[in-house]
Scaffold this active site. Structure first.
Site, PDB file in Angstrom:
ATOM      1  CG  HIS A 196      -8.934 -18.831  30.862  1.00 54.74           C
ATOM      2  ND1 HIS A 196      -8.915 -20.121  30.500  1.00 54.74           N
ATOM      3  CD2 HIS A 196      -7.399 -18.564  31.131  1.00 54.74           C
ATOM      4  CE1 HIS A 196      -7.884 -20.650  30.444  1.00 54.74           C
ATOM      5  NE2 HIS A 196      -7.085 -19.896  31.109  1.00 54.74           N
ATOM      6  CD  GLU A 202      -5.534 -18.630  33.557  1.00 56.08           C
ATOM      7  OE1 GLU A 202      -5.882 -19.660  34.004  1.00 56.08           O
ATOM      8  OE2 GLU A 202      -4.640 -18.566  32.545  1.00 56.08           O
ATOM      9  CG  HIS A 230      -2.844 -18.006  29.367  1.00 58.53           C
ATOM     10  ND1 HIS A 230      -4.125 -18.966  29.450  1.00 58.53           N
ATOM     11  CD2 HIS A 230      -2.949 -17.740  28.168  1.00 58.53           C
ATOM     12  CE1 HIS A 230      -4.776 -19.056  28.276  1.00 58.53           C
ATOM     13  NE2 HIS A 230      -3.937 -18.152  27.394  1.00 58.53           N
ATOM     14  CD  GLU A 262       0.215 -20.527  31.391  1.00 59.70           C
ATOM     15  OE1 GLU A 262      -0.413 -20.011  32.365  1.00 59.70           O
ATOM     16  OE2 GLU A 262      -0.543 -21.265  30.553  1.00 59.70           O
TER      17      GLU A 262
HETATM   18 ZN   LIG Z   1      -4.840 -20.033  31.143  1.00 60.45          ZN
END
Ligand SMILES: [Zn+2]
Length: 260
Positions: free
Chosen positions: A51, A88, A143, A223
């Site tokens: 992102h 995030e 992430h 993640e």
């Molecule tokens: Zn993400």
């Protein structure tokens, strides 16, 4: 495979069970993680912080469709955030830079897919092709998940065979990279594998991510935690935890490089 060398991370013991134990009480306490002593100077690694800080104000730009490996997908997304609003994109950018510093200290050349946290994108196709562009040995996309609030833990996503994937040859080495990262990340952070996924061992395979499908070098996503979970939110907002996360990621990368 190489002899264990430098040990990083100062949190050797003395950390109470309150942090990292979570639902999986059997999970090891966070502590020092071993870096292999193999010479990795000159190796090239792409770190891809998920992102970007400008995505939220650029809805149309990030919604445009790009190639994701045989199908089209949005350029990028805004990403998750904790209930208190820690985004995030800020988490991934911080952890990526911490991991980059650890790798550069060992002589690894690190290429980041974005070098600030205020821009837009890059799109997933650009992120996917970044390893080829950099002639990198591997890439890791960083992430944190936006999963169900009652679920916690981390997971690593490895590429599954996809019809439009540019290089089916990365599936096998990426699976090995995923296991390496899972083991070192767990050891460094004591974060348990995600308990809200079908796979309970901390590794899942997916064929729907352009960032994996378009990579010609071994690549995985990690993640690191579930931002929507209260206990995980406390971890991702703690700079000391982010440092341990970076150590876990760097150690997994270094082990993988040392074996190739
Ligand atoms: Zn993400």
């Amino acid at each position: 495979m190489g002899a264990l060398g430098v040990v990083v991370g100062g949190a050797t013991g003395g950390r109470g069970g309150g942090d990292g134990g979570g639902a999986a009480g059997h999970f090891p306490t966070a502590g020092a993680v071993a870096f292999p002593s193999a010479d990795v100077r000159g190796r090239v690694v792409v770190l891809d912080p998920g992102h970007n800080g400008g995505n939220g104000a650029a809805a149309a730009q990030i919604a445009r469709l790009v190639d994701a490996g045989g199908f089209q997908k949005e350029c990028d997304t805004v990403g998750a955030s904790t209930d208190d609003g820690y985004p995030e994109h800020a988490f991934t950018f911080d952890v990526a830079n911490r991991a980059a510093a650890l790798l550069r200290a060992r002589g690894v050349t690190v290429v980041l897919t974005r070098t600030d946290d205020a821009g837009i994108g890059p799109c997933v196709d650009v992120r996917g092709r970044a390893a080829a562009e950099a002639h990198a040995d591997l890439a890791v996309s960083i992430h944190a998940d936006g999963g169900p609030p009652e679920g916690s833990g981390f997971h690593v996503i490895a590429p599954a065979h996809a019809p439009g994937a540019v290089n089916p040859g990365i599936v096998e080495p990426s699976a090995r990279l995923a296991v390496r990262l899972r083991d070192t990340f767990a050891a460094a952070t004591a974060e348990p594998p995600a308990d809200y996924l079908r796979s309970q061992n901390g590794v899942v395979e997916r064929s729907d991510l352009g960032g994996l499908n378009l990579s010609s070098a071994p690549k995985v996503f990690i993640e690191c935690a579930n931002m929507r979970n209260q206990a995980d939110a406390a971890r991702v907002t703690d700079p000391a935890w982010r440092q341990r996360a970076a150590e876990g990621i760097a150690a997994g990368i270094l082990h993988f490089l040392a074996e190739r």
